[in-house]
Design a protein around this motif. Structure first.
Motif, short mmCIF file in Angstrom:
data_model
loop_
_atom_site.label_atom_id
_atom_site.label_comp_id
_atom_site.label_asym_id
_atom_site.label_seq_id
_atom_site.Cartn_x
_atom_site.Cartn_y
_atom_site.Cartn_z
N ASP A 185 115.45 71.54 73.13
CA ASP A 185 114.83 70.45 72.36
C ASP A 185 113.36 70.75 72.09
OD1 ASP A 185 117.27 69.00 72.42
OD2 ASP A 185 116.82 68.33 74.45
N THR A 186 112.48 69.81 72.34
CA THR A 186 111.05 70.01 72.08
C THR A 186 110.47 70.99 73.12
OG1 THR A 186 110.89 67.74 71.26
CG2 THR A 186 108.83 68.87 71.80
N PRO A 187 109.67 71.97 72.69
CA PRO A 187 109.15 72.97 73.62
C PRO A 187 107.97 72.46 74.46
CG PRO A 187 108.33 73.42 71.42
CD PRO A 187 109.32 72.28 71.28
N PHE A 188 108.25 71.46 75.31
CA PHE A 188 107.21 70.93 76.18
C PHE A 188 106.92 71.91 77.33
CE2 PHE A 188 108.76 66.67 74.66
CZ PHE A 188 107.55 66.26 74.10
N PRO A 189 105.69 71.93 77.83
CA PRO A 189 105.43 72.65 79.07
C PRO A 189 106.09 71.90 80.22
CG PRO A 189 103.46 71.48 78.34
CD PRO A 189 104.48 71.34 77.24
N ILE A 190 106.81 72.63 81.06
CA ILE A 190 107.60 72.01 82.12
C ILE A 190 106.96 72.23 83.49
CG2 ILE A 190 109.85 71.98 83.27
CD1 ILE A 190 109.87 70.80 80.48
N ARG A 191 106.34 73.40 83.66
CA ARG A 191 105.69 73.70 84.94
C ARG A 191 104.46 74.56 84.69
NH1 ARG A 191 109.45 76.41 89.28
NH2 ARG A 191 109.46 78.07 87.71
N MET A 192 103.40 74.26 85.42
CA MET A 192 102.16 75.03 85.31
C MET A 192 101.75 75.54 86.68
SD MET A 192 100.96 75.26 82.18
CE MET A 192 99.38 75.94 82.71
N ARG A 193 101.47 76.84 86.74
CA ARG A 193 100.80 77.40 87.91
C ARG A 193 99.39 77.74 87.46
NH1 ARG A 193 106.05 79.93 88.76
NH2 ARG A 193 106.97 79.16 90.70
N ARG A 194 98.43 77.07 88.03
CA ARG A 194 97.05 77.17 87.56
C ARG A 194 96.37 78.45 88.03
NH1 ARG A 194 93.64 72.48 88.96
NH2 ARG A 194 92.58 72.92 86.99
#
Length: 257
Positions: free
Chosen positions: A208-217
């Motif tokens: 579906d929409t290419p949302f960011p799902i996980r971020m490693r900072r």
């Protein structure tokens, strides 16, 4: 198979098998079985920079999101469990080595709810006296409105500001490259790395929409999950009987542990 054809030809049998297995396999024969992007939103075919841009654009247009995980800010580690939208946010923040408190912001009105230990904590680490503990006990379980002119307002409201928080969380440093494809909480994703991973990583939804799902900072400054994009929820100020006038400033030292 429930059909009654006695002896289907091999070609027909293969066709029926492909139809029956379509939900588990990406295809048979000339159906695209070698295409890793079959059934996705197609961003996996793009460059890392374009995938990141699409993910940030999607996040910028979203009306709501749930943020959970750890964030390191100015040497302090916080665990976030927040739901955010354009008009405010609600949730829980835990300061490592300190207290857990709840935040609620609707419009410009920011409220803080915490336990006795939080309110009894003294600036400079001084041990609270009996009067401090007694006063703090009256605030337990109550919402305290944080004055906008208080230094704590700016520091705390960041956790409830969707745009500001996402801008910080989605920032990466270094050359972008496409990483592995994986699954995050049941969602197929493609990873974007920055600076060989040292500058952060972003797992972007392939569905579906290419949302960011996980971020490693970058620099080990925490890992957060971003979910429930655009899921609506209601925000309202606490009832009058749930609030207490604190009567003095809430210092940053108190909330940071």
């Amino acid at each position: 198979m429930t059909g009654r054809v006695r002896a289907p030809r091999s070609a027909a049998l293969l066709t029926l098998f492909c139809v029956g297995a379509s939900t588990a396999l990406s295809g048979c024969g000339g159906g695209g079985g070698d295409d890793p992007d079959a059934g996705t939103n197609g961003v996996g075919k793009l460059s890392a920079a374009k995938i990141e841009r699409k993910a940030k654009t999607a996040a910028g247009r979203a009306k709501a999101v749930r943020v959970s995980g750890n964030v390191v800010s100015k040497g302090q580690t916080y665990r976030l469990k927040m739901r955010l939208k354009d008009s405010g946010g609600i949730g829980e923040v835990s300061a490592e080595g300190g207290s857990t408190f709840q935040l609620l912001r609707t419009g410009r009105d920011l409220y803080l709810k915490a336990g006795t230990d939080f309110w009894a904590r003294q600036e400079g680490g001084k041990k609270p006296g009996k009067s401090d503990i007694a006063a703090a006990a009256k605030l337990k379980g109550k919402y305290v409105k944080v004055p906008e002119q208080d230094p704590a307002y700016k520091q705390l409201s960041v956790f409830t500001d969707m745009d500001t928080l996402l801008d910080g969380l989605l920032a990466m440093q270094g050359k972008r490259e496409t990483g592995e494809r994986t699954t995050v909480a049941g969602t197929r994703t493609i990873r974007i790395t920055a600076g060989k991973g040292r500058g952060g990583t972003m797992d972007v939804s392939l569905e579906d929409t290419p949302f960011p799902i996980r971020m490693r900072r970058a620099g080990g400054a925490g890992t957060v999950r971003l979910s429930d994009w655009n899921d609506s929820f209601t925000l309202h100020a606490p009832k009058k009987e749930e609030t207490v006038d604190y009567g003095k400033k809430i210092s940053p030292d108190q909330q940071s542990g």
